[in-house]
Design an enzyme around this catalytic site. Structure first.
Site, PDB file in Angstrom:
ATOM      1  N   GLY A   1     -19.248   8.732 121.633  1.00 24.02           N
ATOM      2  CA  GLY A   1     -18.182   8.672 122.440  1.00 24.02           C
ATOM      3  C   GLY A   1     -17.692  10.364 122.374  1.00 24.02           C
ATOM      4  O   GLY A   1     -17.604  10.881 121.036  1.00 24.02           O
TER       5      GLY A   1
ATOM      6  N   GLN B   1     -12.046  17.213 123.139  1.00 26.52           N
ATOM      7  CA  GLN B   1     -12.772  17.450 121.850  1.00 26.52           C
ATOM      8  C   GLN B   1     -13.501  18.823 122.212  1.00 26.52           C
ATOM      9  O   GLN B   1     -14.113  19.158 121.272  1.00 26.52           O
ATOM     10  CB  GLN B   1     -13.604  16.255 121.473  1.00 26.52           C
ATOM     11  CG  GLN B   1     -12.576  14.982 120.938  1.00 26.52           C
ATOM     12  CD  GLN B   1     -13.535  13.959 120.707  1.00 26.52           C
ATOM     13  OE1 GLN B   1     -13.972  13.069 121.476  1.00 26.52           O
ATOM     14  NE2 GLN B   1     -13.805  13.766 119.243  1.00 26.52           N
TER      15      GLN B   1
ATOM     16  N   CYS C   1     -14.400   9.864 113.937  1.00 26.72           N
ATOM     17  CA  CYS C   1     -14.262  10.725 115.004  1.00 26.72           C
ATOM     18  C   CYS C   1     -14.794  12.021 114.861  1.00 26.72           C
ATOM     19  O   CYS C   1     -14.767  12.386 113.808  1.00 26.72           O
ATOM     20  CB  CYS C   1     -12.676  10.954 115.565  1.00 26.72           C
ATOM     21  SG  CYS C   1     -12.176  12.041 116.452  1.00 26.72           S
ATOM     22  N   LEU C   2     -15.499  12.467 115.992  1.00 25.43           N
ATOM     23  CA  LEU C   2     -16.213  13.866 115.656  1.00 25.43           C
ATOM     24  C   LEU C   2     -15.144  14.953 115.367  1.00 25.43           C
ATOM     25  O   LEU C   2     -15.625  15.871 114.856  1.00 25.43           O
ATOM     26  CB  LEU C   2     -17.056  14.120 117.032  1.00 25.43           C
ATOM     27  CG  LEU C   2     -18.063  13.279 117.316  1.00 25.43           C
ATOM     28  CD1 LEU C   2     -19.018  13.510 118.661  1.00 25.43           C
ATOM     29  CD2 LEU C   2     -19.359  13.402 116.132  1.00 25.43           C
TER      30      LEU C   2
ATOM     31  N   HIS D   1     -10.536   4.171 121.920  1.00 25.86           N
ATOM     32  CA  HIS D   1     -10.552   5.181 120.946  1.00 25.86           C
ATOM     33  C   HIS D   1     -10.429   6.632 121.977  1.00 25.86           C
ATOM     34  O   HIS D   1      -9.972   7.546 121.680  1.00 25.86           O
ATOM     35  CB  HIS D   1     -11.729   5.369 120.101  1.00 25.86           C
ATOM     36  CG  HIS D   1     -12.075   6.673 119.215  1.00 25.86           C
ATOM     37  ND1 HIS D   1     -11.820   6.661 117.590  1.00 25.86           N
ATOM     38  CD2 HIS D   1     -12.138   7.834 119.735  1.00 25.86           C
ATOM     39  CE1 HIS D   1     -12.061   7.803 117.375  1.00 25.86           C
ATOM     40  NE2 HIS D   1     -12.269   8.651 118.377  1.00 25.86           N
ATOM     41  N   GLU D   2     -11.495   6.622 122.963  1.00 24.09           N
ATOM     42  CA  GLU D   2     -11.523   7.735 123.779  1.00 24.09           C
ATOM     43  C   GLU D   2     -10.631   7.881 124.935  1.00 24.09           C
ATOM     44  O   GLU D   2     -10.089   9.189 125.122  1.00 24.09           O
ATOM     45  CB  GLU D   2     -13.220   7.685 124.522  1.00 24.09           C
ATOM     46  CG  GLU D   2     -14.238   7.752 123.848  1.00 24.09           C
ATOM     47  CD  GLU D   2     -14.232   8.836 122.486  1.00 24.09           C
ATOM     48  OE1 GLU D   2     -13.819   9.979 123.044  1.00 24.09           O
ATOM     49  OE2 GLU D   2     -14.946   8.679 121.633  1.00 24.09           O
TER      50      GLU D   2
ATOM     51  N   HIS E   1      -7.824   9.547 123.231  1.00 23.77           N
ATOM     52  CA  HIS E   1      -7.955  11.171 123.148  1.00 23.77           C
ATOM     53  C   HIS E   1      -7.328  11.757 124.367  1.00 23.77           C
ATOM     54  O   HIS E   1      -6.846  13.005 124.448  1.00 23.77           O
ATOM     55  CB  HIS E   1      -9.595  11.526 122.932  1.00 23.77           C
ATOM     56  CG  HIS E   1      -9.953  11.526 121.654  1.00 23.77           C
ATOM     57  ND1 HIS E   1      -9.736  12.251 120.754  1.00 23.77           N
ATOM     58  CD2 HIS E   1     -11.090  10.778 121.290  1.00 23.77           C
ATOM     59  CE1 HIS E   1     -10.383  12.209 119.684  1.00 23.77           C
ATOM     60  NE2 HIS E   1     -11.181  11.380 119.857  1.00 23.77           N
TER      61      HIS E   1
HETATM   62 ZN    ZN Z   1     -12.643  10.618 118.518  1.00 20.51          ZN
END
Ligand code: ZN
Length: 174
Positions: free
Chosen positions: A50, A55, A97-98, A139-140, A143
């Protein structure tokens, strides 16, 4: 999938773009389509399932998800201006998370969600998800509201995590 899609670097905490709510997407043109392809490619390059526009430094309400990680094109999800309109049940699973590399913790999420969003053409649609997909969508979408998964942890756990990150920063590991 475009072979020439640009790979964007993933922004890491504490970049302020990650804590700022994204602006609604209003233009549904070829440029947006290209951006979506670039987001999928950037997500795969970073080994993620994701990726949300903030991000990659873009404060916009746009996210891509692929829980199959390239294995099933039918599982590629593009959510533009998404909102969760229904949620049921609970799941408690480990999340990463990235934008927070190497940080993992258990986060409580709804077990099932229904999301309303626009596609790349600007058409509204609804979709449901359970398990990993439900978790990824929550989660996304977080963001897009400037919320990271560590913000969903207890105050104590969040503080410990931030302390760990600061130590990594100090050691040049972040
Ligand atoms: Zn994330």
């Amino acid at each position: 999938m475009s072979e020439t899609a640009k790979i964007h670097a993933v922004v890491k905490w504490p970049d302020p773009v990650l804590t700022k709510p994204g602006a609604p997407v209003t233009v549904f043109d070829a440029k947006l389509k290209q951006l979506v392809e670039e987001m999928f490619e950037s997500m795969y390059a970073a080994q993620g399932i994701g990726l949300a526009a903030p991000q990659i430094g873009l404060s916009q309400r746009l996210t891509v998800i692929d829980c199959s990680f390239k294995k099933n094109p039918d599982e590629k999800v593009v959510l533009i201006n998404p909102e969760i309109i229904e949620r049921k049940g609970k799941q408690l699973e480990e999340e990463g998370c990235l934008s927070l590399p190497e940080i993992r913790d258990k986060v409580s999420r709804a077990a099932w969600v229904k999301v309303r969003a626009q596609n790349v053409k600007g058409e509204w649609f609804e979709m449901e998800g359970t398990e990993l997909l439900a978790r990824a969508m929550q989660h996304e979408i977080d963001h897009l509201d400037g919320i990271l998964f560590i913000d969903r942890l207890s105050r104590l756990k969040r503080d410990l995590t931030i302390r760990k990150i600061k130590k990594m920063q100090k050691n040049g590991e972040w």
